[in-house]
Design a protein around this motif. Sequence first.
Motif, PDB file in Angstrom:
ATOM      1  N   LEU A   1       9.096  69.623  56.018  1.00 50.72           N
ATOM      2  CA  LEU A   1       9.100  68.646  54.914  1.00 50.72           C
ATOM      3  C   LEU A   1       9.596  67.295  55.419  1.00 50.72           C
ATOM      4  O   LEU A   1       9.035  66.238  55.088  1.00 50.72           O
ATOM      5  CB  LEU A   1       9.991  69.119  53.763  1.00 50.72           C
ATOM      6  CG  LEU A   1       9.427  70.184  52.817  1.00 50.72           C
ATOM      7  CD1 LEU A   1      10.427  70.471  51.698  1.00 50.72           C
ATOM      8  CD2 LEU A   1       8.076  69.758  52.227  1.00 50.72           C
ATOM      9  N   ALA A   2      10.671  67.331  56.224  1.00 59.05           N
ATOM     10  CA  ALA A   2      11.224  66.093  56.793  1.00 59.05           C
ATOM     11  C   ALA A   2      10.162  65.375  57.619  1.00 59.05           C
ATOM     12  O   ALA A   2       9.991  64.147  57.537  1.00 59.05           O
ATOM     13  CB  ALA A   2      12.444  66.421  57.646  1.00 59.05           C
ATOM     14  N   LYS A   3       9.413  66.168  58.378  1.00 54.95           N
ATOM     15  CA  LYS A   3       8.372  65.598  59.244  1.00 54.95           C
ATOM     16  C   LYS A   3       7.280  64.909  58.419  1.00 54.95           C
ATOM     17  O   LYS A   3       6.728  63.881  58.805  1.00 54.95           O
ATOM     18  CB  LYS A   3       7.770  66.725  60.087  1.00 54.95           C
ATOM     19  CG  LYS A   3       7.324  66.258  61.469  1.00 54.95           C
ATOM     20  CD  LYS A   3       6.555  67.326  62.199  1.00 54.95           C
ATOM     21  CE  LYS A   3       7.440  68.199  63.083  1.00 54.95           C
ATOM     22  NZ  LYS A   3       6.723  69.441  63.472  1.00 54.95           N
ATOM     23  N   ARG A   4       6.979  65.506  57.300  1.00 48.90           N
ATOM     24  CA  ARG A   4       5.943  64.952  56.419  1.00 48.90           C
ATOM     25  C   ARG A   4       6.308  63.530  55.950  1.00 48.90           C
ATOM     26  O   ARG A   4       5.437  62.684  55.755  1.00 48.90           O
ATOM     27  CB  ARG A   4       5.772  65.879  55.213  1.00 48.90           C
ATOM     28  CG  ARG A   4       4.511  65.700  54.432  1.00 48.90           C
ATOM     29  CD  ARG A   4       4.417  66.758  53.350  1.00 48.90           C
ATOM     30  NE  ARG A   4       3.759  67.967  53.795  1.00 48.90           N
ATOM     31  CZ  ARG A   4       2.442  68.113  53.943  1.00 48.90           C
ATOM     32  NH1 ARG A   4       1.637  67.116  53.670  1.00 48.90           N
ATOM     33  NH2 ARG A   4       1.924  69.246  54.359  1.00 48.90           N
ATOM     34  N   LEU A   5       7.608  63.284  55.764  1.00 51.39           N
ATOM     35  CA  LEU A   5       8.055  61.976  55.270  1.00 51.39           C
ATOM     36  C   LEU A   5       8.130  60.944  56.393  1.00 51.39           C
ATOM     37  O   LEU A   5       7.945  59.741  56.157  1.00 51.39           O
ATOM     38  CB  LEU A   5       9.438  62.090  54.624  1.00 51.39           C
ATOM     39  CG  LEU A   5       9.557  62.975  53.389  1.00 51.39           C
ATOM     40  CD1 LEU A   5      11.007  63.058  52.940  1.00 51.39           C
ATOM     41  CD2 LEU A   5       8.678  62.430  52.249  1.00 51.39           C
ATOM     42  N   GLY A   6       8.443  61.411  57.602  1.00 53.39           N
ATOM     43  CA  GLY A   6       8.653  60.490  58.727  1.00 53.39           C
ATOM     44  C   GLY A   6      10.007  59.809  58.602  1.00 53.39           C
ATOM     45  O   GLY A   6      10.656  59.866  57.554  1.00 53.39           O
ATOM     46  N   GLY A   7      10.453  59.174  59.682  1.00 54.25           N
ATOM     47  CA  GLY A   7      11.743  58.481  59.673  1.00 54.25           C
ATOM     48  C   GLY A   7      12.873  59.471  59.438  1.00 54.25           C
ATOM     49  O   GLY A   7      12.719  60.673  59.657  1.00 54.25           O
ATOM     50  N   SER A   8      14.001  58.985  58.990  1.00 57.89           N
ATOM     51  CA  SER A   8      15.115  59.901  58.727  1.00 57.89           C
ATOM     52  C   SER A   8      15.686  59.681  57.333  1.00 57.89           C
ATOM     53  O   SER A   8      15.288  58.766  56.614  1.00 57.89           O
ATOM     54  CB  SER A   8      16.191  59.744  59.804  1.00 57.89           C
ATOM     55  OG  SER A   8      16.598  58.389  59.819  1.00 57.89           O
ATOM     56  N   LYS A   9      16.657  60.538  57.023  1.00 54.65           N
ATOM     57  CA  LYS A   9      17.187  60.658  55.679  1.00 54.65           C
ATOM     58  C   LYS A   9      17.481  59.317  55.002  1.00 54.65           C
ATOM     59  O   LYS A   9      17.174  59.126  53.818  1.00 54.65           O
ATOM     60  CB  LYS A   9      18.465  61.512  55.738  1.00 54.65           C
ATOM     61  CG  LYS A   9      18.785  62.233  54.465  1.00 54.65           C
ATOM     62  CD  LYS A   9      19.988  63.128  54.624  1.00 54.65           C
ATOM     63  CE  LYS A   9      21.271  62.367  54.336  1.00 54.65           C
ATOM     64  NZ  LYS A   9      22.462  63.244  54.410  1.00 54.65           N
ATOM     65  N   GLN A  10      18.051  58.401  55.772  1.00 50.88           N
ATOM     66  CA  GLN A  10      18.450  57.107  55.195  1.00 50.88           C
ATOM     67  C   GLN A  10      17.244  56.319  54.656  1.00 50.88           C
ATOM     68  O   GLN A  10      17.392  55.469  53.781  1.00 50.88           O
ATOM     69  CB  GLN A  10      19.181  56.231  56.228  1.00 50.88           C
ATOM     70  CG  GLN A  10      20.485  56.805  56.763  1.00 50.88           C
ATOM     71  CD  GLN A  10      20.243  57.878  57.830  1.00 50.88           C
ATOM     72  OE1 GLN A  10      19.722  58.945  57.527  1.00 50.88           O
ATOM     73  NE2 GLN A  10      20.613  57.610  59.066  1.00 50.88           N
ATOM     74  N   ASP A  11      16.064  56.610  55.212  1.00 55.52           N
ATOM     75  CA  ASP A  11      14.871  55.847  54.809  1.00 55.52           C
ATOM     76  C   ASP A  11      14.143  56.465  53.615  1.00 55.52           C
ATOM     77  O   ASP A  11      13.180  55.906  53.117  1.00 55.52           O
ATOM     78  CB  ASP A  11      13.857  55.768  55.981  1.00 55.52           C
ATOM     79  CG  ASP A  11      14.523  55.494  57.297  1.00 55.52           C
ATOM     80  OD1 ASP A  11      15.432  54.642  57.307  1.00 55.52           O
ATOM     81  OD2 ASP A  11      14.167  56.153  58.310  1.00 55.52           O
TER      82      ASP A  11
END
Length: 418
Positions: free
Chosen positions: A24-34
């Motif tokens: 799921l994280a990969k699907r969004l790209g970037g990291s949590k702060q973004d």
Amino acid sequence: GKATTFRPLSENTVADYVQSVSHLAKRLGGSKQDWAVKEVGDGNLNFVYIVTGASGSFVLKQALPYVRCVGDSWPLSLERAYFEVTALQEHGKHCPEHVPEVYHFDHPMALFAMRYLAPPHIILRKGLIAGTKYPLLAEHMSDYMARTLFNTSLLATSTTEHKAAVAKFCGNVELCRLTEQVVFTEPYMIASNNHWTTPQLDEDAKSIREDDYLKLEIASLKSKFCEKSQALIHGDLHTGSVMVTQESTQVIDPEFAFYGPMGFDIGAFLGNLALAYFSQDGHTSDNSNRDEYKEWILKVLQDTWNLFKEKFLLLWTDKSQRMGDAYPAGVYTSLETHKLAQKIYLRDLFEDTLGFAGAKMISRRIVGIAHVEDFESIENPELRSQCERRALNFAKDLLKTRSKLASIEEVIQLIRKV
Ligand code: ADP
Ligand code: SR1
Ligand code: MG
Ligand code: MG
Ligand code: MG
């Protein structure tokens, strides 16, 4: 890491959860702060978050162990998330064009992620209130209903497959019972959940509670709802469960799915179109003339049924699709018998559809617990109650005369006469 027990999320904790699920994280790209998280749930039951990142997005929907619009005084099973995902996947197999893809399911957390239907997608009910036309609506909804209903029925499957699927969805009993309560029971008695535009509709609500003939019609529909395991139905197919643009139609929110009567889905959709029609006279304050728009709604109602029928029969006539146990090819050998079987099946389905359309219109939407924005957004109670009364009278007529109505065109005539 991933939780193994239930924990309710909030706008503040969704990003942490997503970070713990690498795909799921990969699907969004970037990291949590973004990542941006926004709760947008406007339904009665659940919480819905839009999650966006640098290179992707999705929607995360979580069930809480109670009915959102009531609070924790009305507990409701978390298992509804499992049934929603299972139905999205099953319906998505038959009709991927009109069902959002599921990306992730976390059973203990009663949550799942699916495709974000980005703007200009809008909830159909809101589009109908705004007076927006959707030229492909009837084409798409008839496609969705014909394919999901035909392919999960005994016209397309074996009794072995069908019974296993029916058994699985029997587990969604709490949501079925919620419908039994709010659609088929409470509107016909005094119940604290009921409300209506008062005092304007006091007599109308009373006359529903005192109409024995109407109650007997409702009793037979309730039996059908509980007993007729005809197909995997969506179970809550009102205009708030459809998102649209000029080109796209997407059906969301099948958490009430189970093996029930096909007419419950078709009736929910057509009944909600009728509610939209009767509410239009309350939405002319912007001086827009809604007469032409009302005609368009009636055309969608008519086309949806006629196209549904055409597409359903086309599936049934295609030998490669007709693999079900209901009409074994070796028995129904003559074209004539085959055509007669189809005619009788569709005749019964039409009558069920009209009955459930009337039941849905009366129940939650006018005198029951869960009302619709079509009417609620009409501020003037005099004007609102006039619209609601016409809808109510049409619904009652429909319930009582449906066995004599031979075509959707006759239904449209009845709408015009109210
Ligand atoms: P509930 O079960 O509580 O009724 P819904 O599934 O109907 O929840 O979702 C509530 C709202 O969230 C919808 O009216 C819509 O505005 C938004 N929503 C739900 N799913 C999506 C999606 N896949 N993409 C965009 N918005 C969505
Ligand atoms: C408590 S009744 C809530 C209603 O909203 C859901 O979406 C179903 O339509 C249910 O009947
Ligand atoms: Mg909903
Ligand atoms: Mg198509
Ligand atoms: Mg729902």
